[in-house]
Design a protein around this motif. Sequence first.
Motif, PDB file in Angstrom:
ATOM      1  N   PHE A 164       0.729  -1.285   0.239  1.00 55.29           N
ATOM      2  CA  PHE A 164       0.061  -0.049   0.086  1.00 55.29           C
ATOM      3  C   PHE A 164       0.924   1.224  -0.092  1.00 55.29           C
ATOM      4  N   SER A 165       2.042   1.309   0.843  1.00 55.36           N
ATOM      5  CA  SER A 165       2.817   2.369   0.936  1.00 55.36           C
ATOM      6  C   SER A 165       3.677   2.456  -0.627  1.00 55.36           C
ATOM      7  N   PHE A 166       3.742   1.270  -1.089  1.00 49.87           N
ATOM      8  CA  PHE A 166       4.457   1.489  -2.330  1.00 49.87           C
ATOM      9  C   PHE A 166       3.585   2.065  -3.652  1.00 49.87           C
ATOM     10  N   ILE A 167       2.320   1.602  -3.425  1.00 51.63           N
ATOM     11  CA  ILE A 167       1.184   2.106  -4.522  1.00 51.63           C
ATOM     12  C   ILE A 167       1.218   3.521  -4.246  1.00 51.63           C
ATOM     13  N   ILE A 168       1.098   3.991  -2.750  1.00 49.48           N
ATOM     14  CA  ILE A 168       0.699   5.580  -2.679  1.00 49.48           C
ATOM     15  C   ILE A 168       1.973   6.498  -3.074  1.00 49.48           C
ATOM     16  N   TYR A 173       6.611   9.401  -6.471  1.00 50.70           N
ATOM     17  CA  TYR A 173       8.079   9.349  -6.545  1.00 50.70           C
ATOM     18  C   TYR A 173       8.343   9.632  -8.003  1.00 50.70           C
ATOM     19  N   ILE A 174       7.833   9.067  -9.100  1.00 48.07           N
ATOM     20  CA  ILE A 174       8.104   9.443 -10.498  1.00 48.07           C
ATOM     21  C   ILE A 174       7.339  10.496 -10.956  1.00 48.07           C
ATOM     22  N   ALA A 175       6.040  10.842 -10.807  1.00 44.94           N
ATOM     23  CA  ALA A 175       5.177  11.812 -11.147  1.00 44.94           C
ATOM     24  C   ALA A 175       5.654  13.031 -10.632  1.00 44.94           C
ATOM     25  N   ASN A 176       5.939  13.433  -9.481  1.00 48.68           N
ATOM     26  CA  ASN A 176       6.277  14.695  -8.838  1.00 48.68           C
ATOM     27  C   ASN A 176       7.239  15.475  -9.475  1.00 48.68           C
ATOM     28  N   PRO A 177       8.254  14.694  -9.571  1.00 51.42           N
ATOM     29  CA  PRO A 177       9.641  15.549 -10.278  1.00 51.42           C
ATOM     30  C   PRO A 177       9.181  15.867 -11.679  1.00 51.42           C
ATOM     31  N   ILE A 178       8.578  14.833 -12.326  1.00 52.65           N
ATOM     32  CA  ILE A 178       7.997  15.223 -13.869  1.00 52.65           C
ATOM     33  C   ILE A 178       7.186  16.379 -13.893  1.00 52.65           C
ATOM     34  N   LYS A 179       6.250  16.562 -12.922  1.00 55.02           N
ATOM     35  CA  LYS A 179       5.303  17.788 -12.913  1.00 55.02           C
ATOM     36  C   LYS A 179       5.974  18.994 -12.546  1.00 55.02           C
ATOM     37  N   GLU A 180       7.017  18.929 -11.583  1.00 56.68           N
ATOM     38  CA  GLU A 180       7.666  20.102 -11.376  1.00 56.68           C
ATOM     39  C   GLU A 180       8.691  20.665 -12.428  1.00 56.68           C
ATOM     40  N   LEU A 197      15.684  23.534 -10.060  1.00 56.90           N
ATOM     41  CA  LEU A 197      14.936  22.164  -9.453  1.00 56.90           C
ATOM     42  C   LEU A 197      15.774  21.820  -8.321  1.00 56.90           C
ATOM     43  N   ASP A 198      15.072  21.124  -7.157  1.00 51.79           N
ATOM     44  CA  ASP A 198      15.762  20.961  -6.083  1.00 51.79           C
ATOM     45  C   ASP A 198      15.242  19.446  -5.908  1.00 51.79           C
ATOM     46  N   PHE A 199      15.996  18.569  -6.600  1.00 52.90           N
ATOM     47  CA  PHE A 199      15.845  16.952  -6.361  1.00 52.90           C
ATOM     48  C   PHE A 199      17.042  16.589  -5.474  1.00 52.90           C
ATOM     49  N   LYS A 200      16.628  16.287  -4.310  1.00 49.87           N
ATOM     50  CA  LYS A 200      17.743  15.779  -3.386  1.00 49.87           C
ATOM     51  C   LYS A 200      17.855  14.286  -3.357  1.00 49.87           C
ATOM     52  N   SER A 201      18.278  13.841  -4.532  1.00 48.29           N
ATOM     53  CA  SER A 201      18.652  12.280  -4.716  1.00 48.29           C
ATOM     54  C   SER A 201      19.721  12.142  -5.461  1.00 48.29           C
ATOM     55  N   ASN A 202      20.238  11.013  -5.213  1.00 47.00           N
ATOM     56  CA  ASN A 202      21.394  10.442  -6.007  1.00 47.00           C
ATOM     57  C   ASN A 202      21.275   9.685  -7.358  1.00 47.00           C
ATOM     58  N   ASP A 203      20.105   9.739  -7.920  1.00 51.49           N
ATOM     59  CA  ASP A 203      19.440   8.937  -9.093  1.00 51.49           C
ATOM     60  C   ASP A 203      19.375   9.944 -10.018  1.00 51.49           C
ATOM     61  N   GLU A 204      18.905   9.303 -11.301  1.00 48.39           N
ATOM     62  CA  GLU A 204      18.737   9.998 -12.651  1.00 48.39           C
ATOM     63  C   GLU A 204      17.800  11.527 -12.310  1.00 48.39           C
ATOM     64  N   PHE A 205      16.725  11.467 -11.364  1.00 45.80           N
ATOM     65  CA  PHE A 205      16.516  12.918 -11.011  1.00 45.80           C
ATOM     66  C   PHE A 205      17.315  13.824 -10.508  1.00 45.80           C
ATOM     67  N   GLY A 206      18.216  13.409  -9.781  1.00 45.79           N
ATOM     68  CA  GLY A 206      19.385  14.298  -9.319  1.00 45.79           C
ATOM     69  C   GLY A 206      20.139  14.746 -10.644  1.00 45.79           C
ATOM     70  N   GLU A 207      20.515  13.866 -11.261  1.00 44.74           N
ATOM     71  CA  GLU A 207      21.202  14.303 -12.666  1.00 44.74           C
ATOM     72  C   GLU A 207      20.440  15.423 -13.346  1.00 44.74           C
ATOM     73  N   LEU A 208      19.197  14.888 -13.699  1.00 46.23           N
ATOM     74  CA  LEU A 208      18.411  15.554 -14.332  1.00 46.23           C
ATOM     75  C   LEU A 208      18.093  17.239 -13.711  1.00 46.23           C
TER      76      LEU A 208
END
Length: 570
Positions: A164-168, A173-180, A197-208
């Motif tokens: 449930f937590s994963f679904i919510i 996690y995917i859509a919010n960065p794209i929306k911003e 953009l302030d994406f505090k992550s070390n993944d592709e969103f952080g690189e983007l």
Amino acid sequence: MTIKNKLRAGFGFLFLLAIACSGLSIYFLNRLSVDSSVILKDNFETIVYVRNIGIAIDETAGPLNKHQVKAIETNLVKQEHNITEIGEQQLTDSLRSKYEQLKLLENDPARQTELRKEIRGLLFGIMKLNMDAEDRKNAIAKATAGNATLLVALIGSFLFLVAFSFIINFPGYIANPIKELTERIKEISKRNYRQQLDFKSNDEFGELAQAFNNMTFKLDEYENSNLASILFEKKRIETIINSMHDGVIGLDERSSIIFVNQVACELVGIPEVSLIGRYAPDVALENDLFRNLLQADQHKMKIYADGRESYYSKEITPVMSKEKLIGKVIILKNITEFQQLDEAKTNFIATISHELKTPISSIKMSLKLLEDKRIGEINPEQRQLLENIDDDSRRLLQITGELLDMAQVETGKLNLNFGSTHPKNIVDYAVKAVKFTAEQKAVSLKVDCDDSLPEVRADLDKTTWVLINLLSNAIKYSPERSQVELQVKKLKGDDIEFSVTDHGQGIESRYLSRIFERYFKVPGSKGEHSGTGLGLAIAKDFIDAQAGKIGVESELGEGSRFYFTLKKAS
């Protein structure tokens, strides 16, 4: 960790939880199955064996018969092979011993009764032992089932909460960065480059986010670095436009006024602040001059400015960008001085031409008198001189006539006497006028004018003059012993077309657009083919004044076709 690895870890964890839940369920179901099978196989079968032995013992009161021995022996052997509980072996051994004793007794009823009693006690003991074991094992199975239910419920609940937590959270996690990111891109499209953009992550969103921030920084830097130069160039262009003596008005692709210089403001009588940004047709509704400026068909205007009437020429220049119209510039040039000079020139030509007609006519009259034999005989040399004088005076008279016609057109004093006449009348007058010239050059005239044609609305004299001019030119440029075709036909609508076709040298295509300009002569025309260059220009003015059209079609070496149209009489 990359988004791909995070997805793998998340789905892998859910997969492991599902496997663990399934494994535990299978394990506890197997435990329950084993416990149930033990109760049925061990304890229940022992109870059955003991019951069968008891039935066989109680079948008769005396010595055991063969049937009893067989039944007891069979069930006792099975019981001996089904020992499962503590103490059950001793009871079974005692049962075997008592049974063997009972089997050997034949004539001692008292002892047999005692042994049967002891055997029943042993059977009861074995039965009670197994029944107690059943109760105990049943309690264990219930406990196992309860533990399994609780554990599977806990693991299932945990799995449900994680899923449930994963679904919510995962879609966000995917859509919010794209929306911003989308919102920031919209702002950039509005030239607002101060976006981060302030994406505090070390993944592709952080690189983007880092790449996007670098891009907006560079765009903002480029915008600011060019803004000063753009503003400077804009200021310089505005200064140049305002320093011009011509009126300049700039419109965008939506016909909104984007710039106007001081000269244009003074001409239209509206200050700059009241024009910039306004929709040009709205301004035209309240200003007659501005309305005339927007009309594409009016190129010369008379404007009252600086306390006097002035003449202006209007030019509308479209502004294109990659074949797309992005605006247009209207330029008003003050041509008052040139207009005055042109009027002076026209008046001078008209005066001189008028004054020349009288002495030329006198010369023509004198020539007629000299040719009269009653005045006296003249020798051949004198006759040749008189013929030369007659040709020159005729040519001078023609030139002065053309100059007077041109002066009438330019001064707007051209008087037209409209009437209804059949095209054949115009054709007949023109053919008679050029017949002598055509016969001298051995040029035949082929006329095609149907009597069924409708009448035309025209000025007979001026239209005939135009047709004579076209026929004269056709004869002039035709080779000897050739043919000139004159055709009149009805076109679609209400137009009647007159056309004159010759088979002369033709006109180069580069000169066709200028053939009706004043004073223009096709290069190479010499001697007998030379002229003032006014005939076709005057012909065009005469036809235009009658709401007709005049034109030419020609190919070098193939001859020429001149034509004009007139409206059908109503």
